[in-house]
Structure formats: structure tokens, C-alpha cells
Design an enzyme around this catalytic site. Structure first.
Site, PDB file in Angstrom:
ATOM      1  CG  ASP A 133      -2.117   0.917   1.038  1.00 24.11           C
ATOM      2  OD1 ASP A 133      -2.436   1.257  -0.119  1.00 24.11           O
ATOM      3  OD2 ASP A 133      -2.724   1.300   2.052  1.00 24.11           O
ATOM      4  CE1 TYR A 135      -0.768   8.379   4.190  1.00 22.15           C
ATOM      5  CE2 TYR A 135       1.329   9.544   4.264  1.00 22.15           C
ATOM      6  CZ  TYR A 135       0.072   9.307   4.783  1.00 22.15           C
ATOM      7  OH  TYR A 135      -0.340  10.002   5.911  1.00 22.15           O
ATOM      8  CG  HIS A 140      -5.095  10.263   2.934  1.00 15.65           C
ATOM      9  ND1 HIS A 140      -6.157  10.097   3.800  1.00 15.65           N
ATOM     10  CD2 HIS A 140      -4.169   9.327   3.285  1.00 15.65           C
ATOM     11  CE1 HIS A 140      -5.890   9.088   4.630  1.00 15.65           C
ATOM     12  NE2 HIS A 140      -4.699   8.609   4.339  1.00 15.65           N
ATOM     13  NE  ARG A 149       4.302  13.592  10.933  1.00 16.19           N
ATOM     14  CZ  ARG A 149       3.696  12.569  10.343  1.00 16.19           C
ATOM     15  NH1 ARG A 149       3.570  11.431  10.968  1.00 16.19           N
ATOM     16  NH2 ARG A 149       3.253  12.682   9.102  1.00 16.19           N
ATOM     17  CE  LYS A 259      -3.732   1.931   7.509  1.00 14.42           C
ATOM     18  NZ  LYS A 259      -4.524   2.831   6.689  1.00 14.42           N
TER      19      LYS A 259
HETATM   20 MN    MN Z   1      -4.245   2.662   2.865  1.00 10.33          MN
END
Ligand code: MN
Length: 433
Positions: A133, A135, A140, A149, A259
Site C-alpha cells: 500500500d 500513500y 490525504h 503531527r 490495517k
Molecule cells: Mn491505505
């Protein structure tokens, strides 16, 4: 032929003799996605979606309607061998199936090879060896980064490295399989020690899935200019996430049990060929951002490597179902929010010599638009649960509750072409054990 070029199979005037394919929102004859299905009471076999029907490709091969290595691959128990074939073979299959389903002279011989989709079960189409996966949804990444953060939302590596982690392939299920609320460790902010119990912050993640086609040998990187040859197609991916587990466990090695309990995919593989008309230039990076390093930069990829896809997420609660209400649209966004192209994540994944295999699955990461209407997860929609959303019947949600169902949809469109869709990626939440 280049991967972004169209042929007669994309012709908007082409029609199928399968009547339900005409103006079908997902599966007109211009789509022809690949999948693995079982007719009622029968074993699984490879098929193609056309309108409200599924064409049995195994039966087509057995009757001599397909030839050579394509026919052999279509008689396998999963699509892995089909995905392993070069794009020229996939294109050959696509042209053949498109001809069979559009030529009225073929109708009589073909009708026994079609099944009503509503009566069939659809399966995860491939044996997924590995799932990774990424990013790449920059809005997002910024929204989530801000919650975890506040002072430093986007880490300094983000604009250089397509960030990813190795996910869990064993718990990927097809659309329709219920999701059990996971149990795990979470540490409420005011508690001294963590608790072990059901997640209280269960979330969805709206992602694009990428099916790997031909693989690469261990030690042999995939150059960015050849990455397209390794992408067989696309699906929708809901990367269910337990945000409370994630916040407690993610440092220093990244997501783990938050996840891995379940991921849902749409069962149809929309092929790279079907997506040819919906290719776009990668949006220019904002001024001041670094250029990608040379191993991630390719002229054709920058010119054609983005996708013209609209993504939607819907919520259907148990009460809404009882009241006969339509699913409520949580968000609508677009793949234009991907900071890296699909080819860049493939080239990056293999850049250290890591071998990808046919039937591996990559997730793009949650794709969120810059505005609240287009964010692909509840944690963004509700500002970390602080601003619950109000549904039309008065129900509220900060995170997902038992009985809730999440439905993802994707539509590809471009001027002068027939729009195609991905079908549904949906699943309902069951209470924790
Ligand atoms: Mn994901």
C-alpha cells in the site's frame, strides 16, 4: 501500439448484441473487465463482464473461440497466468471478445456462454502473492499528517519518495464479504496504559488498486519507461483501518494490525487497455516542489500516466436500509490528487531489485481531494471524530458503526468516449467477536 493509444474496441459507436450493455454505467462493450466468477452451484472460472451478464471465457476457450496462449490462460483457476501475459496478448483477447460480443452473427453460438451476473458469485480474481500500500494521495497525507503531527504534516521525504509499506495479502476479500470489527490495543489519550478491545475508530480508505501483470526477476529493476508493461489493470480498494490501533502502534515501523484485519476489493479487473482513452497528463507539481529523481521521470508517463477517474464513497446504515433510503454519498474526488503516477510507484517498488509477480496488488493510498467534499476517509471527513457528520435521517457518525455498509464506485470518462465504471466495492461491518 503504445499503452495510451485507442483502437476499434474503444469506438463509441460500437454496440453489443447483449442489450443490457447499452449505456450500462459500468460495463458497456468498451470496458470488458476480467474476473473470476461462479455460476450458481458451479466451480469458479474466468469471465468478462458485459452489461448485466458475464461471458464465460473458459467455455469460449474450450469451444475454440480463443487461441494460443490466451486460450490456455483462460482455462486456469485464477487470472494469474492471464495477467502474466504481455500486454499484446491482453489486447488480442480484448479485440477478440469485443468482436464476438458486437457481431450479431456470433450471437446464436455465444448466448449459452453468458450468465446473469446477479445469479453468480464473484471472487478475488488472482492468487495475490504480495500486497503493497502506497500513500500517493497528497491531500490525504497532509490531512492525516496534521492530525498525527500538527506541526509537521508532510514529512520531508514525501516529495522525493513514493511512500509505501508491505500490506497483508491473506485478508483481502472480494466485494460483499462482511468485515468483522477488529479487536486490538489502543491507548486513549488520558489513559496511562493501553486497553485491549474492539476498535472505537473504525474507518474506510478509498483507494485505487493496481494489478501487476508480467513480473520482474529478483535483482532486475523495472525502468520507469517500461513500467506500463507491468500494469495489467485496476480495481477499487477499501483499506479498512482501525485509527486508534494505528495511532498507538505505528511508530517506528508503520501500520500493522490497524490495517491487516481485512481489505475489500472490487472483483473486476478494469484492464490497462480499457483505460487507454482515460489517460491524462500528470498534473504539474506546485511551484517550488522538486522534480522527481531521474529513475522516476519519464516523458510518456508525465504526458499520459495519470487517470481520468472520478471516485465516490457512500454510506448505508442499518437504519437507512430499514427505511428504504438510498446510500448517502460521503465524498466524491478524483485520481488527479495522486502526487505520483501508477508507473512511478511500480518503478519505485522494483528500483531496489525487489521482484513483483503477476497478481500482486498495489494500493495507491487514500485518494482525497483538497476540499472536505472529496476526502476518502472518515478521519478526514469528521476531523478525527471531532466534527461528526449528520446523515439525512438525523443519524450521526464520527467513525463507522456496526451494521454500516461502505460502497465505493469509480467512473472513467473522457470527451468523445463511452464512460466505463469499476462496479461496486462494498462491505458491511459486523460486531466484534
Ligand atoms: Mn491505505
Amino acid at each position: 501500439m503504445n499503452w495510451w493509444q485507442t483502437d476499434e474496441t474503444h469506438d463509441p459507436s460500437r454496440k453489443s448484441w447483449v442489450e443490457s450493455a447499452e449505456r450500462h454505467r459500468d460495463f458497456p462493450i468498451q470496458n470488458l473487465p476480467l474476473g473470476l466468477f461462479s455460476p450458481p452451484g458451479e466451480p469458479a472460472r474466468i469471465g468478462v463482464a458485459i452489461g448485466d451478464m458475464i461471458l464465460d471465457l473458459r467455455a469460449c476457450a474450450e469451444r475454440g473461440l480463443l487461441d494460443g496462449i490466451v486460450a490456455a490462460a483462460c482455462q486456469e483457476e485464477t487470472v494469474n497466468r492471464l495477467l502474466a501475459l504481455p500486454s499484446v496478448s491482453r489486447r488480442h483477447l480484448r479485440r477478440r471478445v469485443s468482436a464476438l460480443l458486437s457481431d450479431p452473427a456470433e450471437r446464436k453460438a455465444m448466448e449459452g456462454l453468458l450468465f446473469p451476473a446477479a445469479q453468480c458469485s464473484l471472487h478475488v480474481p488472482a492468487r495475490i502473492g504480495d500486497y503493497t500500500d502506497f500513500y500517493v494521495g497528497i491531500h490525504h497525507a497532509t490531512n492525516i499528517g496534521r492530525q498525527f503531527r500538527p506541526d509537521n504534516p508532510l514529512l520531508p521525504n514525501y516529495k522525493y519518495v513514493p511512500i509505501g509499506y508491505h500490506g497483508r495479502a491473506s485478508s483481502i476479500r472480494s466485494s460483499g464479504v462482511p468485515v468483522r470489527r477488529p479487536v486490538g490495543q489502543r491507548k486513549p489519550p488520558d489513559a496511562e496504559a493501553p486497553l485491549f478491545g474492539p476498535t472505537t475508530r473504525l474507518d474506510h480508505e478509498l483507494e485505487l488498486g493496481v494489478w501487476i501483470g508480467p513480473g520482474n526477476e529478483l535483482g532486475a529493476p523495472i525502468p520507469i519507461g517500461q513500467a506500463a508493461e507491468h500494469v495489467a489493470g485496476f480495481c477499487l480498494l477499501n483499506d479498512w483501518s482501525a485509527r486508534d490501533f494505528q495511532a498507538w502502534e505505528y511508530q517506528p515501523l508503520g501500520p500493522f494490525l490497524a490495517k491487516s484485519f481485512h481489505s475489500t476489493i472490487s472483483p473486476w479487473i478494469v484492464t490497462a487497455e480499457a483505460m487507454a482513452p482515460f489517460r491524462l497528463a500528470q498534473p504539474p507539481r506546485p511551484g517550488g516542489d522538486p522534480q522527481p529523481l531521474p529513475y522516476l521521470l519519464d516523458e510518456a508517463d508525465q504526458a499520459h500516466g495519470a487517470l481520468g477517474l472520478t471516485l465516490e464513497a457512500f454510506l448505508l446504515t442499518e437504519r437507512m436500509t430499514k427505511e428504504g433510503a438510498a446510500p448517502f454519498r460521503l465524498s466524491t474526488g478524483s485520481t488527479a490528487a495522486m502526487y505520483w503516477t501508477v508507473h512511478q510507484i511500480v518503478a519505485h517498488h522494483a528500483s531496489n531489485g525487489c521482484n513483483l509477480s503477476p497478481g500482486d496488488l498495489l494500493g495507491t493510498g487514500t485518494i482525497s481531494a483538497p476540499t472536505r467534499e472529496g476526502v476518502g476517509s472518515m478521519i478526514e471527513l469528521t476531523a478525527g471524530g471531532k466534527e461528526p457528520i449528520v446523515l439525512p435521517n438525523g443519524e450521526t457518525r464520527s467513525f463507522l458503526e456496526d451494521g454500516d455498509e461502505i460502497i465505493l464506485r469509480a467512473t472513467a470518462s473522457a470527451p468523445g468516449f463511452v464512460s466505463i465504471g469499476f462496479g461496486e466495492c462494498r462491505a458491511k461491518l459486523r460486531p466484534a467477536l
